[in-house]
Write a protein that holds these residues in place. Sequence first.
Motif, PDB file in Angstrom:
ATOM      1  N   LEU A  36       0.828  -1.204   0.000  1.00 33.71           N
ATOM      2  CA  LEU A  36       0.000   0.000   0.000  1.00 33.71           C
ATOM      3  C   LEU A  36       0.865   1.256   0.000  1.00 33.71           C
ATOM      4  CD1 LEU A  36      -2.815   1.279   0.196  1.00 33.71           C
ATOM      5  CD2 LEU A  36      -2.571   1.159   2.681  1.00 33.71           C
ATOM      6  N   ALA A  37       1.960   1.239   0.763  1.00 36.89           N
ATOM      7  CA  ALA A  37       2.866   2.389   0.782  1.00 36.89           C
ATOM      8  C   ALA A  37       3.481   2.619  -0.596  1.00 36.89           C
ATOM      9  CB  ALA A  37       3.963   2.180   1.824  1.00 36.89           C
ATOM     10  N   LEU A  38       3.860   1.550  -1.270  1.00 38.03           N
ATOM     11  CA  LEU A  38       4.406   1.686  -2.620  1.00 38.03           C
ATOM     12  C   LEU A  38       3.367   2.245  -3.590  1.00 38.03           C
ATOM     13  CD1 LEU A  38       6.443  -1.625  -2.924  1.00 38.03           C
ATOM     14  CD2 LEU A  38       7.336   0.678  -2.643  1.00 38.03           C
ATOM     15  N   THR A  39       2.127   1.777  -3.449  1.00 40.46           N
ATOM     16  CA  THR A  39       1.053   2.275  -4.304  1.00 40.46           C
ATOM     17  C   THR A  39       0.825   3.768  -4.078  1.00 40.46           C
ATOM     18  OG1 THR A  39       0.000   0.104  -4.181  1.00 40.46           O
ATOM     19  CG2 THR A  39      -1.358   1.928  -4.952  1.00 40.46           C
ATOM     20  N   MET A  40       0.793   4.173  -2.827  1.00 45.05           N
ATOM     21  CA  MET A  40       0.581   5.588  -2.519  1.00 45.05           C
ATOM     22  C   MET A  40       1.758   6.446  -2.975  1.00 45.05           C
ATOM     23  SD  MET A  40      -1.183   5.247   1.212  1.00 45.05           S
ATOM     24  CE  MET A  40      -1.328   6.998   1.443  1.00 45.05           C
ATOM     25  N   PHE A  41       2.967   5.912  -2.877  1.00 39.48           N
ATOM     26  CA  PHE A  41       4.138   6.652  -3.325  1.00 39.48           C
ATOM     27  C   PHE A  41       4.094   6.877  -4.831  1.00 39.48           C
ATOM     28  CE2 PHE A  41       8.603   7.034  -4.594  1.00 39.48           C
ATOM     29  CZ  PHE A  41       8.991   8.081  -3.771  1.00 39.48           C
ATOM     30  N   ILE A  42       3.733   5.835  -5.567  1.00 42.58           N
ATOM     31  CA  ILE A  42       3.624   5.971  -7.030  1.00 42.58           C
ATOM     32  C   ILE A  42       2.513   6.955  -7.389  1.00 42.58           C
ATOM     33  CG2 ILE A  42       2.996   4.726  -9.130  1.00 42.58           C
ATOM     34  CD1 ILE A  42       4.540   2.330  -7.996  1.00 42.58           C
ATOM     35  N   THR A  43       1.405   6.908  -6.648  1.00 38.72           N
ATOM     36  CA  THR A  43       0.331   7.867  -6.886  1.00 38.72           C
ATOM     37  C   THR A  43       0.811   9.290  -6.632  1.00 38.72           C
ATOM     38  OG1 THR A  43      -1.312   6.219  -6.251  1.00 38.72           O
ATOM     39  CG2 THR A  43      -2.007   8.523  -6.201  1.00 38.72           C
ATOM     40  N   GLY A  44       1.594   9.488  -5.583  1.00 32.78           N
ATOM     41  CA  GLY A  44       2.142  10.812  -5.294  1.00 32.78           C
ATOM     42  C   GLY A  44       3.069  11.303  -6.390  1.00 32.78           C
ATOM     43  N   ILE A  45       3.889  10.410  -6.912  1.00 33.27           N
ATOM     44  CA  ILE A  45       4.790  10.796  -8.007  1.00 33.27           C
ATOM     45  C   ILE A  45       3.986  11.181  -9.246  1.00 33.27           C
ATOM     46  CG2 ILE A  45       6.505   9.894  -9.595  1.00 33.27           C
ATOM     47  CD1 ILE A  45       8.056   9.240  -7.319  1.00 33.27           C
ATOM     48  N   MET A  46       2.938  10.417  -9.516  1.00 31.45           N
ATOM     49  CA  MET A  46       2.110  10.738 -10.686  1.00 31.45           C
ATOM     50  C   MET A  46       1.412  12.086 -10.506  1.00 31.45           C
ATOM     51  SD  MET A  46       0.519   6.986 -11.549  1.00 31.45           S
ATOM     52  CE  MET A  46      -0.585   7.601 -12.796  1.00 31.45           C
ATOM     53  N   GLU A  47       0.974  12.398  -9.289  1.00 38.93           N
ATOM     54  CA  GLU A  47       0.333  13.692  -9.043  1.00 38.93           C
ATOM     55  C   GLU A  47       1.338  14.836  -9.155  1.00 38.93           C
ATOM     56  OE1 GLU A  47      -2.861  14.630  -8.525  1.00 38.93           O
ATOM     57  OE2 GLU A  47      -3.438  12.574  -8.976  1.00 38.93           O
ATOM     58  N   LEU A  48       2.571  14.609  -8.737  1.00 34.33           N
ATOM     59  CA  LEU A  48       3.592  15.657  -8.857  1.00 34.33           C
ATOM     60  C   LEU A  48       3.946  15.926 -10.310  1.00 34.33           C
ATOM     61  CD1 LEU A  48       6.045  14.931  -5.918  1.00 34.33           C
ATOM     62  CD2 LEU A  48       4.398  16.784  -6.135  1.00 34.33           C
ATOM     63  N   GLN A  49       3.811  14.929 -11.162  1.00 32.83           N
ATOM     64  CA  GLN A  49       4.101  15.133 -12.571  1.00 32.83           C
ATOM     65  C   GLN A  49       3.031  15.977 -13.258  1.00 32.83           C
ATOM     66  OE1 GLN A  49       4.625  11.190 -14.140  1.00 32.83           O
ATOM     67  NE2 GLN A  49       6.755  11.073 -13.464  1.00 32.83           N
ATOM     68  N   LYS A  50       1.827  15.998 -12.670  1.00 35.67           N
ATOM     69  CA  LYS A  50       0.785  16.878 -13.196  1.00 35.67           C
ATOM     70  C   LYS A  50       1.099  18.305 -12.765  1.00 35.67           C
ATOM     71  CE  LYS A  50      -2.843  13.411 -12.920  1.00 35.67           C
ATOM     72  NZ  LYS A  50      -4.122  13.072 -12.290  1.00 35.67           N
ATOM     73  N   THR A  51       0.565  19.269 -13.424  1.00 35.06           N
ATOM     74  CA  THR A  51       0.896  20.655 -13.099  1.00 35.06           C
ATOM     75  C   THR A  51      -0.072  21.277 -12.107  1.00 35.06           C
ATOM     76  OG1 THR A  51      -0.377  21.396 -15.007  1.00 35.06           O
ATOM     77  CG2 THR A  51       1.975  21.054 -15.327  1.00 35.06           C
ATOM     78  N   LYS A  52      -1.296  20.796 -11.999  1.00 35.52           N
ATOM     79  CA  LYS A  52      -2.299  21.478 -11.199  1.00 35.52           C
ATOM     80  C   LYS A  52      -2.387  20.995  -9.753  1.00 35.52           C
ATOM     81  CE  LYS A  52      -5.230  22.565 -15.110  1.00 35.52           C
ATOM     82  NZ  LYS A  52      -6.542  22.412 -15.725  1.00 35.52           N
ATOM     83  N   LYS A  53      -2.240  19.710  -9.511  1.00 39.19           N
ATOM     84  CA  LYS A  53      -2.522  19.150  -8.187  1.00 39.19           C
ATOM     85  C   LYS A  53      -1.247  18.718  -7.465  1.00 39.19           C
ATOM     86  CE  LYS A  53      -7.086  17.587  -9.458  1.00 39.19           C
ATOM     87  NZ  LYS A  53      -8.018  16.479  -9.506  1.00 39.19           N
TER      88      LYS A  53
END
Length: 78
Positions: A36-53
């Motif tokens: 779950l921690a790995l999943t959340m970390f990958i989700t965080g990286i994907m959100e940081l790659q977006k410009t708005k969120k």
Amino acid sequence: MLKTIRIILAIIVVMLAGFSMITQNFEFMPLLMLILALTMFITGIMELQKTKKRFWGYVSIGASLFVLYVSVEGFLMI
């Protein structure tokens, strides 16, 4: 690539959680929290790659670090 890994990890988390709930066997809980921690970390990286969120990316990474800490504590207690 990250999206595929996130989906696979999320499916594994749901399967492990379902197994734990059905069998009342919580032996795999530290492993579940690690994935779950790995999943959340990958989700965080994907959100940081977006410009708005970007804020939610940092929140997701922070939450994943907390879950990772709890998971390591669970492994050390076994």
